[in-house]
Design an enzyme around this catalytic site. Structure first.
Site, PDB file in Angstrom:
ATOM      1  CG  HIS A   1       8.577   0.055   6.019  1.00 15.19           C
ATOM      2  ND1 HIS A   1       8.837  -1.459   6.063  1.00 15.19           N
ATOM      3  CD2 HIS A   1       7.322   0.089   6.150  1.00 15.19           C
ATOM      4  CE1 HIS A   1       7.936  -1.869   6.456  1.00 15.19           C
ATOM      5  NE2 HIS A   1       6.591  -1.113   6.444  1.00 15.19           N
TER       6      HIS A   1
ATOM      7  CG  HIS B   1       7.197  -2.122   2.023  1.00 11.32           C
ATOM      8  ND1 HIS B   1       7.006  -1.079   2.768  1.00 11.32           N
ATOM      9  CD2 HIS B   1       5.725  -2.593   2.078  1.00 11.32           C
ATOM     10  CE1 HIS B   1       5.665  -0.827   3.089  1.00 11.32           C
ATOM     11  NE2 HIS B   1       5.150  -1.895   2.826  1.00 11.32           N
TER      12      HIS B   1
ATOM     13  CG  MET C   1      -1.923  -1.360   1.124  1.00  9.02           C
ATOM     14  SD  MET C   1      -3.346  -0.953   2.179  1.00  9.02           S
ATOM     15  CE  MET C   1      -3.189  -0.721   3.628  1.00  9.02           C
TER      16      MET C   1
ATOM     17  NE  ARG D   1      -2.671   1.516   9.776  1.00  6.05           N
ATOM     18  CZ  ARG D   1      -3.088   0.425   9.275  1.00  6.05           C
ATOM     19  NH1 ARG D   1      -2.608  -0.590   9.190  1.00  6.05           N
ATOM     20  NH2 ARG D   1      -4.114   0.837   8.095  1.00  6.05           N
TER      21      ARG D   1
END
Ligand code: PAF
Length: 284
Positions: free
Chosen positions: A34, A37, A30, A187
Protein backbone atom coordinates in the site's frame (compact mmCIF):
# COMPACT_ATOMS: atom_id res chain seq x y z
CA UNK A 1 13.26 -4.73 -12.61
CA UNK A 2 14.84 -8.05 -11.68
CA UNK A 3 12.89 -10.59 -9.66
CA UNK A 4 15.13 -12.95 -7.70
CA UNK A 5 13.81 -15.90 -5.72
CA UNK A 6 17.02 -17.78 -4.92
CA UNK A 7 18.79 -16.52 -1.75
CA UNK A 8 22.24 -17.40 -3.11
CA UNK A 9 21.53 -15.52 -6.36
CA UNK A 10 20.41 -12.54 -4.26
CA UNK A 11 23.61 -12.64 -2.25
CA UNK A 12 25.76 -12.80 -5.42
CA UNK A 13 23.80 -9.92 -6.99
CA UNK A 14 24.34 -7.83 -3.84
CA UNK A 15 28.06 -8.69 -3.71
CA UNK A 16 28.49 -7.67 -7.37
CA UNK A 17 26.59 -4.42 -6.80
CA UNK A 18 28.82 -3.57 -3.84
CA UNK A 19 31.94 -4.29 -5.92
CA UNK A 20 30.69 -1.83 -8.58
CA UNK A 21 30.29 0.77 -5.85
CA UNK A 22 26.49 0.69 -5.58
CA UNK A 23 24.84 1.84 -2.36
CA UNK A 24 22.05 -0.62 -1.58
CA UNK A 25 18.76 0.20 0.17
CA UNK A 26 16.44 -2.57 1.36
CA UNK A 27 12.74 -2.27 2.13
CA UNK A 28 11.60 -5.56 3.72
CA UNK A 29 7.87 -6.30 3.30
CA UNK A 30 5.37 -9.11 3.49
CA UNK A 31 3.71 -7.88 0.28
CA UNK A 32 0.15 -6.68 -0.42
CA UNK A 33 1.75 -3.28 -0.80
CA UNK A 34 0.00 0.00 0.00
CA UNK A 35 1.00 3.65 -0.04
CA UNK A 36 2.78 3.23 3.32
CA UNK A 37 5.16 0.70 1.77
CA UNK A 38 5.61 2.84 -1.34
CA UNK A 39 6.65 5.80 0.82
CA UNK A 40 9.41 3.59 2.26
CA UNK A 41 10.41 2.55 -1.27
CA UNK A 42 10.67 6.16 -2.42
CA UNK A 43 12.89 6.96 0.58
CA UNK A 44 15.12 4.01 -0.35
CA UNK A 45 15.17 5.19 -3.98
CA UNK A 46 16.33 8.66 -2.87
CA UNK A 47 19.13 7.27 -0.70
CA UNK A 48 20.64 4.49 -2.78
CA UNK A 49 21.74 3.57 -6.29
CA UNK A 50 20.26 0.07 -5.95
CA UNK A 51 16.86 -0.38 -4.35
CA UNK A 52 15.81 -3.85 -3.25
CA UNK A 53 12.30 -4.70 -2.02
CA UNK A 54 11.78 -8.05 -0.37
CA UNK A 55 8.41 -9.78 -0.34
CA UNK A 56 8.24 -12.71 2.05
CA UNK A 57 5.35 -13.68 4.31
CA UNK A 58 7.52 -14.86 7.16
CA UNK A 59 5.93 -17.88 8.88
CA UNK A 60 8.07 -17.66 12.02
CA UNK A 61 6.53 -14.35 13.11
CA UNK A 62 2.96 -15.71 13.13
CA UNK A 63 1.54 -17.52 16.14
CA UNK A 64 -0.36 -20.82 15.70
CA UNK A 65 -3.78 -19.09 15.82
CA UNK A 66 -2.83 -16.10 13.70
CA UNK A 67 -3.57 -15.21 10.07
CA UNK A 68 -0.57 -16.76 8.24
CA UNK A 69 -2.76 -18.90 5.96
CA UNK A 70 -5.05 -15.98 5.09
CA UNK A 71 -2.49 -13.18 4.98
CA UNK A 72 -3.43 -11.11 1.89
CA UNK A 73 -1.22 -11.70 -1.15
CA UNK A 74 -1.10 -10.10 -4.61
CA UNK A 75 2.31 -10.68 -6.17
CA UNK A 76 1.44 -9.39 -9.65
CA UNK A 77 -0.18 -6.23 -8.20
CA UNK A 78 2.87 -5.72 -5.96
CA UNK A 79 5.29 -6.09 -8.88
CA UNK A 80 3.35 -3.52 -10.91
CA UNK A 81 3.54 -1.03 -8.01
CA UNK A 82 7.26 -1.68 -7.50
CA UNK A 83 7.99 -1.15 -11.20
CA UNK A 84 6.45 2.32 -10.87
CA UNK A 85 8.78 3.40 -8.00
CA UNK A 86 11.06 2.12 -9.68
CA UNK A 87 12.65 -0.68 -7.66
CA UNK A 88 15.74 -2.41 -9.11
CA UNK A 89 15.45 -5.85 -7.53
CA UNK A 90 12.51 -7.65 -5.93
CA UNK A 91 13.60 -10.51 -3.68
CA UNK A 92 10.79 -13.08 -3.37
CA UNK A 93 12.22 -16.21 -1.78
CA UNK A 94 10.03 -19.13 -0.83
CA UNK A 95 9.74 -20.54 2.63
CA UNK A 96 11.84 -23.65 2.01
CA UNK A 97 14.73 -21.65 0.56
CA UNK A 98 14.82 -19.30 3.54
CA UNK A 99 14.30 -21.81 6.36
CA UNK A 100 16.40 -24.77 5.28
CA UNK A 101 15.81 -28.14 7.00
CA UNK A 102 17.56 -28.36 10.34
CA UNK A 103 17.61 -24.58 10.94
CA UNK A 104 17.93 -23.95 14.67
CA UNK A 105 19.35 -20.44 15.01
CA UNK A 106 17.25 -17.53 16.25
CA UNK A 107 17.97 -13.87 16.80
CA UNK A 108 16.19 -12.53 19.86
CA UNK A 109 16.15 -9.04 21.32
CA UNK A 110 15.12 -9.57 24.91
CA UNK A 111 14.03 -6.50 26.92
CA UNK A 112 12.53 -4.33 24.15
CA UNK A 113 10.23 -7.15 23.05
CA UNK A 114 8.84 -8.11 26.45
CA UNK A 115 5.89 -5.69 26.65
CA UNK A 116 3.29 -4.28 24.23
CA UNK A 117 2.81 -6.67 21.26
CA UNK A 118 5.55 -8.94 22.62
CA UNK A 119 3.39 -9.77 25.64
CA UNK A 120 0.45 -10.73 23.42
CA UNK A 121 2.25 -12.43 20.52
CA UNK A 122 4.78 -14.85 22.03
CA UNK A 123 7.62 -15.58 19.61
CA UNK A 124 6.54 -12.87 17.15
CA UNK A 125 9.55 -10.58 17.52
CA UNK A 126 11.98 -13.49 17.56
CA UNK A 127 10.57 -14.41 14.13
CA UNK A 128 10.87 -10.79 12.95
CA UNK A 129 14.46 -10.22 14.09
CA UNK A 130 15.55 -13.61 12.74
CA UNK A 131 14.15 -12.97 9.25
CA UNK A 132 15.40 -9.39 9.18
CA UNK A 133 18.92 -10.53 10.16
CA UNK A 134 18.77 -13.13 7.39
CA UNK A 135 17.60 -10.51 4.86
CA UNK A 136 20.47 -8.23 5.90
CA UNK A 137 22.92 -11.07 5.22
CA UNK A 138 21.35 -11.85 1.85
CA UNK A 139 20.77 -8.33 0.50
CA UNK A 140 23.78 -6.66 2.19
CA UNK A 141 22.12 -3.23 2.34
CA UNK A 142 23.76 0.04 3.36
CA UNK A 143 20.30 1.32 4.38
CA UNK A 144 17.19 -0.52 5.55
CA UNK A 145 13.92 1.40 5.73
CA UNK A 146 11.22 0.60 8.31
CA UNK A 147 7.93 2.31 9.16
CA UNK A 148 7.15 3.61 12.64
CA UNK A 149 3.72 1.99 12.54
CA UNK A 150 5.45 -1.14 13.89
CA UNK A 151 7.28 0.94 16.47
CA UNK A 152 8.30 -1.94 18.72
CA UNK A 153 9.58 -3.87 15.69
CA UNK A 154 11.61 -0.83 14.65
CA UNK A 155 13.13 -0.44 18.13
CA UNK A 156 13.99 -4.18 18.29
CA UNK A 157 15.68 -4.03 14.88
CA UNK A 158 17.63 -0.89 15.83
CA UNK A 159 18.85 -2.71 18.95
CA UNK A 160 19.75 -5.85 16.98
CA UNK A 161 21.81 -3.79 14.50
CA UNK A 162 23.81 -2.29 17.37
CA UNK A 163 24.16 -5.52 19.32
CA UNK A 164 25.21 -7.67 16.34
CA UNK A 165 27.37 -4.99 14.66
CA UNK A 166 25.45 -4.95 11.38
CA UNK A 167 27.20 -2.42 9.16
CA UNK A 168 24.13 -0.55 7.92
CA UNK A 169 21.85 2.35 8.75
CA UNK A 170 18.26 1.85 9.84
CA UNK A 171 16.05 4.60 8.43
CA UNK A 172 12.77 5.05 10.34
CA UNK A 173 9.81 6.58 8.49
CA UNK A 174 6.66 8.17 9.95
CA UNK A 175 3.32 6.35 9.86
CA UNK A 176 1.35 6.91 6.66
CA UNK A 177 -2.35 7.45 7.32
CA UNK A 178 -5.50 7.47 5.22
CA UNK A 179 -7.13 10.92 4.96
CA UNK A 180 -9.46 10.05 7.86
CA UNK A 181 -6.57 9.03 10.15
CA UNK A 182 -6.55 5.23 9.83
CA UNK A 183 -2.95 3.99 9.82
CA UNK A 184 -2.24 2.18 6.55
CA UNK A 185 -1.84 -1.57 6.93
CA UNK A 186 -2.17 -4.60 4.67
CA UNK A 187 -4.57 -6.00 7.27
CA UNK A 188 -7.03 -3.12 6.66
CA UNK A 189 -8.08 -5.20 3.64
CA UNK A 190 -9.82 -7.59 6.07
CA UNK A 191 -12.18 -4.86 7.38
CA UNK A 192 -15.83 -4.60 6.29
CA UNK A 193 -17.09 -1.00 5.73
CA UNK A 194 -18.63 -0.96 9.25
CA UNK A 195 -15.45 -2.34 10.82
CA UNK A 196 -13.35 0.19 8.96
CA UNK A 197 -15.45 2.98 10.48
CA UNK A 198 -15.05 1.44 13.97
CA UNK A 199 -11.29 1.09 13.42
CA UNK A 200 -11.00 4.87 13.28
CA UNK A 201 -11.44 4.84 17.08
CA UNK A 202 -7.74 3.88 17.37
CA UNK A 203 -6.32 6.96 15.64
CA UNK A 204 -9.05 9.16 17.16
CA UNK A 205 -7.95 8.02 20.63
CA UNK A 206 -4.27 8.72 19.92
CA UNK A 207 -5.07 12.14 18.44
CA UNK A 208 -7.16 13.03 21.53
CA UNK A 209 -4.17 12.21 23.74
CA UNK A 210 -1.90 14.24 21.43
CA UNK A 211 -4.25 17.25 21.75
CA UNK A 212 -4.14 16.87 25.52
CA UNK A 213 -0.32 16.71 25.40
CA UNK A 214 -0.17 19.81 23.17
CA UNK A 215 -2.42 21.59 25.69
CA UNK A 216 0.27 20.98 28.32
CA UNK A 217 -0.59 17.63 29.93
CA UNK A 218 2.60 15.66 30.62
CA UNK A 219 1.34 12.92 32.93
CA UNK A 220 1.53 9.68 30.93
CA UNK A 221 -1.25 7.91 32.83
CA UNK A 222 -3.64 10.85 32.31
CA UNK A 223 -2.82 10.86 28.59
CA UNK A 224 -3.45 7.12 28.46
CA UNK A 225 -6.84 7.61 30.14
CA UNK A 226 -7.74 10.33 27.63
CA UNK A 227 -7.15 7.83 24.83
CA UNK A 228 -8.92 4.99 26.68
CA UNK A 229 -12.05 7.11 27.03
CA UNK A 230 -12.25 7.58 23.26
CA UNK A 231 -11.78 3.85 22.59
CA UNK A 232 -14.54 3.03 25.08
CA UNK A 233 -16.99 5.07 22.97
CA UNK A 234 -16.76 2.38 20.25
CA UNK A 235 -17.81 -0.87 21.97
CA UNK A 236 -17.06 -2.98 18.87
CA UNK A 237 -13.36 -2.22 19.34
CA UNK A 238 -11.99 -4.96 21.59
CA UNK A 239 -8.91 -3.50 23.23
CA UNK A 240 -5.83 -5.71 23.62
CA UNK A 241 -3.68 -3.01 25.18
CA UNK A 242 -3.26 0.73 25.28
CA UNK A 243 -0.04 1.76 26.98
CA UNK A 244 2.02 4.87 27.57
CA UNK A 245 5.68 3.88 27.76
CA UNK A 246 9.10 5.50 27.38
CA UNK A 247 9.59 5.89 23.61
CA UNK A 248 13.20 4.64 23.81
CA UNK A 249 13.15 1.83 26.35
CA UNK A 250 9.45 0.91 25.80
CA UNK A 251 9.23 0.57 29.58
CA UNK A 252 6.48 1.75 31.86
CA UNK A 253 6.14 4.29 33.39
CA UNK A 254 6.94 6.92 30.81
CA UNK A 255 8.64 9.92 32.42
CA UNK A 256 7.10 13.35 31.94
CA UNK A 257 10.45 14.82 30.77
CA UNK A 258 11.01 12.21 28.05
CA UNK A 259 9.14 11.32 24.84
CA UNK A 260 6.17 9.08 25.49
CA UNK A 261 5.06 6.30 23.15
CA UNK A 262 1.32 5.79 23.27
CA UNK A 263 0.70 2.42 21.62
CA UNK A 264 -2.56 0.59 21.03
CA UNK A 265 -3.55 -2.86 19.77
CA UNK A 266 -7.17 -3.87 19.31
CA UNK A 267 -9.41 -6.27 17.46
CA UNK A 268 -12.12 -4.96 15.19
CA UNK A 269 -14.15 -8.02 14.25
CA UNK A 270 -11.48 -10.65 13.74
CA UNK A 271 -8.83 -8.18 12.53
CA UNK A 272 -6.01 -7.20 14.87
CA UNK A 273 -4.88 -3.62 14.34
CA UNK A 274 -2.07 -1.60 15.90
CA UNK A 275 -1.32 2.11 15.96
CA UNK A 276 0.85 4.50 17.94
CA UNK A 277 1.94 8.07 18.42
CA UNK A 278 5.09 9.55 19.97
CA UNK A 279 4.46 12.56 22.19
CA UNK A 280 7.53 14.78 22.53
CA UNK A 281 10.58 14.94 20.30
CA UNK A 282 12.57 11.74 20.06
CA UNK A 283 16.10 11.86 18.70
CA UNK A 284 16.70 9.05 16.16
O1 PAF B 1 6.89 -5.24 8.97
C1 PAF B 1 6.82 -6.26 8.23
O2 PAF B 1 6.19 -6.26 7.18
C2 PAF B 1 7.54 -7.53 8.66
O3 PAF B 1 7.51 -7.68 10.04
C3 PAF B 1 8.99 -7.60 8.13
C4 PAF B 1 9.85 -6.49 8.68
C5 PAF B 1 8.98 -7.53 6.61
C6 PAF B 1 9.63 -8.93 8.55
O4 PAF B 1 8.93 -10.02 8.06
Amino acid sequence: MEVIADPIAMQRRAEAARRWGDRIALVPTMGFLHEGHLTLMREGRARASMLVASIFVNPTQFGPNEDLAHYPRDLSGDLAKLREVPVDVVFTPDREAIYTPGAQTWVEVTELTRGLCGAHRPGHFRGVTTIVAKLFNLVKPHFAIFGEKDFQQLRAIQRMVIDLNFDLEIVPMPIVREKDGLAMSSRNAYLSPDERRDALALSRALFAARDHYVAGMRDAETLRKTALKVIAETPKVELEYLEAVDADTLEWPARADRPILLAVAARVGTTRLIDNIVLGVRRP
